[in-house]
Design a protein around this motif. Structure first.
Motif, PDB file in Angstrom:
ATOM      1  N   LYS A  20       2.457   1.633  -3.498  1.00 29.45           N
ATOM      2  CA  LYS A  20       1.535   2.156  -4.517  1.00 29.45           C
ATOM      3  C   LYS A  20       1.268   3.646  -4.338  1.00 29.45           C
ATOM      4  CE  LYS A  20      -1.794  -0.869  -4.144  1.00 29.45           C
ATOM      5  NZ  LYS A  20      -2.979  -1.703  -4.355  1.00 29.45           N
ATOM      6  N   GLN A  21       1.299   4.133  -3.098  1.00 29.62           N
ATOM      7  CA  GLN A  21       1.083   5.558  -2.839  1.00 29.62           C
ATOM      8  C   GLN A  21       2.168   6.430  -3.457  1.00 29.62           C
ATOM      9  OE1 GLN A  21       0.863   5.870   1.417  1.00 29.62           O
ATOM     10  NE2 GLN A  21      -1.186   4.966   1.523  1.00 29.62           N
ATOM     11  N   SER A  22       3.324   5.844  -3.744  1.00 31.47           N
ATOM     12  CA  SER A  22       4.449   6.588  -4.305  1.00 31.47           C
ATOM     13  C   SER A  22       4.353   6.757  -5.815  1.00 31.47           C
ATOM     14  CB  SER A  22       5.765   5.873  -3.978  1.00 31.47           C
ATOM     15  OG  SER A  22       5.900   5.697  -2.598  1.00 31.47           O
TER      16      SER A  22
ATOM     17  N   THR B  71       0.841  -1.202   0.000  1.00 35.37           N
ATOM     18  CA  THR B  71       0.000   0.000   0.000  1.00 35.37           C
ATOM     19  C   THR B  71       0.876   1.253   0.000  1.00 35.37           C
ATOM     20  OG1 THR B  71      -1.766  -1.165   1.162  1.00 35.37           O
ATOM     21  CG2 THR B  71      -1.829   1.240   1.223  1.00 35.37           C
TER      22      THR B  71
ATOM     23  N   LYS C  62       4.423  12.111  -7.538  1.00 32.26           N
ATOM     24  CA  LYS C  62       4.206  10.680  -7.789  1.00 32.26           C
ATOM     25  C   LYS C  62       5.163  10.226  -8.882  1.00 32.26           C
ATOM     26  CE  LYS C  62       0.415  10.255  -5.234  1.00 32.26           C
ATOM     27  NZ  LYS C  62       0.107   9.244  -4.263  1.00 32.26           N
TER      28      LYS C  62
END
Length: 155
Positions: A45-47, A42, A135
């Motif tokens: 994926k936030q990166s 998780t 991102k």
């Protein structure tokens, strides 16, 4: 004198703002490696943006230059898999460049499984700032098992 002080304050504020942006970008990069160390898919994926491009550039056993397309979801799944070993990828020689909403980061790295050296190389990231958040949308790494110059303070 007042004009000189105003100019100096302006220059200092620009420098501080640029350093703040570089710190924000590096926080995203460091989050990737923290996710790898802690098996946190998780956080990983936030990166990244929703559909990032990933590649690996290497020289194969025949001496041919290869650019292999990565599978981001496979990477996410591998990071999130429970495992007894720790994936540790220390980085150094960070180079951050920013222009508006685009950033690129180039870092040297060494990859370890627990304390066992696996390989080294360079990670090259491209990031986009959307809605105030950086991102990663593109990542390419190199990989080699020899000719690695790893600083003494890297574990």
């Amino acid at each position: 004198m007042k004009n000189i002080l105003t100019l100096l304050l302006f220059i200092v504020s620009i420098h501080c703002s640029a350093q703040d942006q570089k710190d924000e970008v590096m926080a995203v990069i460091n989050q990737v490696f923290e996710a790898m160390r802690t098996n946190d898919s998780t956080l990983l994926k936030q990166s990244f943006t929703d559909n990032p491009n990933t590649f690996t550039a290497y020289i194969n056993q025949e001496g041919k230059s290869i650019l292999a397309t990565g599978d981001f979801q496979r990477f996410v799944n591998a990071v999130g898999q429970p495992k007894e070993q720790v994936w540790n990828e220390p980085i150094w020689n960070e180079k951050v460049e920013i222009d508006g909403n685009l950033a690129q980061v180039w870092v040297d790295y060494a990859f370890y499984i627990d304390d066992q050296f696996s390989h080294c190389g360079v990670d090259a990231f491209h990031l986009i700032n959307q809605d105030g958040a950086w991102k990663i949308f593109h990542l390419v790494d190199t990989r080699r098992r020899s000719d690695c110059v790893i600083p003494d303070d890297i574990d």
